[in-house]
Write an enzyme that holds these catalytic residues in place. Structure first.
Site, short mmCIF file in Angstrom:
data_model
loop_
_atom_site.label_atom_id
_atom_site.label_comp_id
_atom_site.label_asym_id
_atom_site.label_seq_id
_atom_site.Cartn_x
_atom_site.Cartn_y
_atom_site.Cartn_z
N SER A 1 6.43 -3.84 17.71
CA SER A 1 5.80 -3.83 18.86
C SER A 1 4.93 -3.72 18.30
CB SER A 1 6.05 -3.41 19.94
OG SER A 1 5.52 -2.08 19.37
N ASP A 2 4.07 -4.37 19.09
CA ASP A 2 1.79 -3.99 18.90
C ASP A 2 2.39 -2.41 19.96
OD1 ASP A 2 0.05 -3.77 18.58
OD2 ASP A 2 -0.89 -5.43 18.92
N TRP A 3 1.19 -1.57 19.57
CA TRP A 3 1.21 -0.20 20.72
C TRP A 3 1.35 -0.96 22.25
CZ3 TRP A 3 2.04 -0.12 15.71
CH2 TRP A 3 2.13 1.12 14.95
N GLY B 1 2.91 -2.64 23.49
CA GLY B 1 3.26 -3.71 23.81
C GLY B 1 4.71 -4.28 24.18
#
Length: 807
Positions: free
Chosen positions: A213-215, A217
């Site tokens: 995941s993006d941070w 996210g």
């Protein structure tokens, strides 16, 4: 592995690492932000120093896959110096809108160019044992409400435009990592999008790496695991950990699915060498001479000469007026997670002094181009409190070198909760001139600024969410203070954390400045009038071109257009050097002799720019993005807010496949400068086109060969570009599409044959209903030249049957 051990490696331990499994001797996996350097485990501000490479759009402008592979290999050295195993890069989202704040970090408006460069970058990086994490998968073409916005994109547009760089990264480069984007795709968060992460990525493309995941996210437990998200970042676990153990025990996640995610993580750890890496974590600042040289060479090759009526290269004996807000400030990178603490920054002024000598130069700033008030600098004391009321005695006292902070993960040596603390910053300011100064503050948290004990700027009492700090911060609040030159004033900044929306961070920035005025432009005019050549350094900076905030338009900020017009009237030999992350409107274009776009070329910025201006290096760049005459010409510009910037949680990609030059071709609109365009200090011709289409009927393969000749008086380079047109299609198609290119460097008078190869996909479009790529029967035209608007060579080839290709 026990269930607990399996679950432990499916989420981060902290901001930059995945936990070790001590019982089994499994080492800790560490990642670091890129893509234009390896920052390491520090904050976006400060930290261990790193090499700053050219940003993504500058890399895109090189059109040089071999050079990008070199950069990837050098970045692997940088990642290793920070004790990490993976780089969170490259960024390959498409330049859908010219106002996307993160365009600087991405390569191009064209999926094929983006894809080919991404393949080179990943091969360079992973060839040295460092994992790539291509991002953001997919549909993150705007920074407005990006953590919640749903990108509404039809499948054909996804397949033909937005997915191509990711597909090539998987199929041609074998990327080991993919990062999901923050946004929703057609209503579903990409981090839990089964069609995207499993059907397309794994089943159709055969991907065997990890998806992270993006941070912050990811937003669910069973949904993300079942859809195909292997790793939740950052740690500690939010929706995994005990929640995932419970989901497995309850049957919401099967043991088989869990094991797939764990196997992908272990495979990655084996590939990057973290599986048995038990060395103490160390970060080093390795300022390597070979990296300096590469950055300087790449910066010059990225520079795009847009106009040159004989004023460049600068003559050695010329008296040069150096003018503009970017002249003595080294604009080396954009803003956001790509930021790092560069080893050094070379400004254009410093680069020109080194090559021409200071005696030949004069200087005037003319005007400013800051988005915020100029950052307050100097050694400052910071008192930290383990509460949000600045109450009691500070639990920690530190120092910092300027009035900005980006606190995330670990604050005040761990003596405060990073999401629940307050701080008081004490500084001084001594103005150079008397007058009414502007004092600005913006913060992800509550903040106030006092000057000599008087409250001047208040971003606390009526804090309102704005477009700073990844949309977690407020817009700048500005007050004024009458200050006397030479007198030292006490400046106090008070800060306290607040509840965050998506990203758990605390941050502020404070600046003080005296506004520029008419006298500053008048001084620039006098300076220009007394020189042989006036070089005006204008553009934007990382406050404008930044993650977390789109641009309001593409006009130059402040009074820069006025400055250029005034200087050009004073000196007919005016050279404009642009530093931006994308196009700008140029109302003065007919009044200046030269325009050169130099982007944000990394820590060697001034040297690379000076190399181009003096002619010691060729401006080797070609535009990776169309430069429109005005913002309203762009395909994403619309009166319908759902098309852009988005409305009620949706942004609709109404233009479909007609992005970038495809849009301008469709409307018959002439841009200011076309995709693929760029001049040099020599000239080239392309001739003698021959086409081998013997395999076209059987398998769709075609080769085109041309002769490229340097017709000028010095060595240089050009980019041979091949576009394909489907003469008559059953489905709407662009007038032409880039399908092959080659960067060619030749000595004066030298000729060389260049062969460009096309496969069946070069002629196909995606049929959504049938779920396959289709090459129709009929005529196809190959167009070859040196930009999308300069394609003098054409050839027509013909198929008598259709060809269906799998996804």
């Amino acid at each position: 592995m026990t269930l607990e051990e399996k679950v432990s490696i499916l989420s981060g331990e902290d901001f930059w690492s995945v936990p070790a499994v001590a019982r089994l001797g499994i080492g800790k996996l560490r990642v670091t932000d890129g893509p234009n350097g390896a920052r390491g485990g520090g904050s976006l501000i400060g930290g261990v120093k790193s090499a700053s490479f050219p940003v993504g759009i500058a890399i895109g402008a090189t059109w040089n896959v071999a050079l990008v592979e070199e950069i990837g290999a050098a970045l692997a050295d940088e990642v290793k110096s920070k004790g990490a195993h993976m780089l969170l890069a490259p960024t390959v989202n498409i330049h859908r809108s010219v106002t996307n704040g993160r365009n600087f970090e991405c390569y191009s408006e064209d999926p094929f160019l983006s894809a080919e460069l991404a393949v080179g970058y990943i091969k360079g990086l992973q060839g040295q044992g460092i994992g790539a994490t291509i991002k953001h998968f997919v549909g993150n073409e705007s920074e407005i409400e990006r953590t919640t916005m749903s990108s509404e994109i039809d499948e054909r547009s996804l397949r033909e435009i937005y997915l191509i760089p990711f597909e090539w990264a998987v199929k041609k480069a074998g990327t080991w990592g993919v990062m999901s984007s923050y946004n929703r795709l057609n209503g579903t968060f990409t981090s839990e999008h089964n069609w995207l992460l499993t059907t397309v990525l794994r089943n159709e493309w055969g991907y065997d790496g990890i998806v992270m995941s993006d941070w912050f996210g990811s937003h669910s437990t069973a949904e993300t695991i079942n859809a195909g998200l292997d790793l939740e970042m950052p740690g500690p676990a939010r929706d995994r950990g005990q929640k995932l153990i419970d989901a497995v025990n309850a049957g919401a996640v099967s043991a088989e699915t869990l094991d797939k995610r764990v196997t992908a993580m272990l495979r990655l750890m084996e590939r990057v060498g973290s599986l048995d890496d038990h060395r103490p974590h160390q970060e080093q600042a390795n300022d390597r001479p070979e990296h300096r040289a590469l950055i300087r060479r790449a910066g010059a090759e990225a520079a795009v000469l847009l106009k040159n009526n004989g004023a460049l290269p600068l003559k050695p004996e010329s008296r040069v007026a150096v003018i503009g807000p970017n002249a003595k400030r080294a604009q080396i990178m954009g803003g956001g997670s790509a930021q790092l603490n560069a080893h050094y920054r070379v400004s254009p002024w410093e680069g020109l002094v080194a090559q021409l000598g200071e005696d030949q130069l004069s200087y005037a700033v003319g005007c400013g181009n800051d988005r915020f008030e100029p950052l307050l600098r100097g050694t400052m004391t910071v008192e930290y409190f383990a509460n949000e009321k600045l109450a009691g005695e500070p639990v920690h006292i530190g120092t910092q070198e300027d009035a900005q902070a980006f606190w995330i993960g670990h604050v005040a040596d761990g003596k405060v909760d990073p999401l629940h603390f307050s701080a008081r910053v004490r500084a001084t300011y001594t103005p150079e001139k008397s007058g009414t100064h502007r004092v600005g503050i913006y913060s992800a948290g509550f903040a106030k600024v006092f000057v000599d004990g008087k409250l001047v700027a208040d971003a606390w009492t009526s804090w309102t969410k704005g477009r700073t700090f990844f949309e977690e911060g407020c817009d700048e609040v500005v007050g004024t203070a009458d200050l006397e030159a030479g007198r030292t004033y006490d400046v106090t900044i008070e800060f306290a954390t607040k509840h965050f929306a998506t990203l758990g961070l605390a941050a502020f920035a404070c600046g003080i400045g005296l506004p520029f005025g008419d006298a500053d432009i008048a001084e620039a005019v006098r300076t220009a009038r007394n020189a042989d050549v006036a070089v005006v350094f204008i553009g934007r900076n990382g406050e404008w071109d930044t993650e977390g905030s789109d641009l309001p338009g593409i006009e130059l900020p402040g009074r820069q257009n006025e400055l250029v017009a005034a200087v050009a009237q004073a000196n007919p030999n005016t050279v404009v050097v642009l530093q931006t992350g994308g196009p700008v409107e140029m109302p003065w274009i007919n009044s200046v002799r030269v325009v050169v776009q130099t982007w944000y070329p990394g820590q060697e910025a001034g040297n690379a720019i000076a190399d181009v201006l003096t002619g010691s290096a060729e401006p080797g760049g070609r535009l990776p993005q169309t430069f429109p005459v005005r913002w309203s010409d762009n395909p994403a510009h619309s009166q319908d807010r759902e098309v852009y910037p988005g409305l009620e949680g949706k942004v609709r990609y109404e233009e479909g496949i007609f992005v970038g030059y495809r849009h301008y071709d469709r409307l018959g609109m002439t841009p200011l400068y076309p995709f693929g365009f760029g001049l040099g200090y020599t000239t080239f011709s392309v001739s003698d086109l021959t086409v081998d289409d013997r395999g076209f009927e059987a398998d769709g393969n075609v080769t085109a060969t041309v002769t490229v000749t340097n017709t000028g008086a010095r060595a240089g380079s050009t980019v041979v570009q091949l576009y394909v047109s489907d003469t008559e299609s059953s489905s709407p198609r662009p007038a032409k599409e880039l399908k092959a290119f080659a960067k060619v460097a030749l000595e004066a008078g030298e000729s060389r044959q260049v062969t460009l190869t096309l496969d069946a996909r070069s002629f196909a479009f995606f049929r959504t209903e049938a779920k396959h790529w289709l090459v129709e029967s009929g005529d196809f035209t190959l167009r070859i030249g040196q930009s999308s608007a300069d394609l003098p060579l054409t050839a027509t080839i013909k198929r008598s049957t259709i060809l269906m290709l799998p996804v």
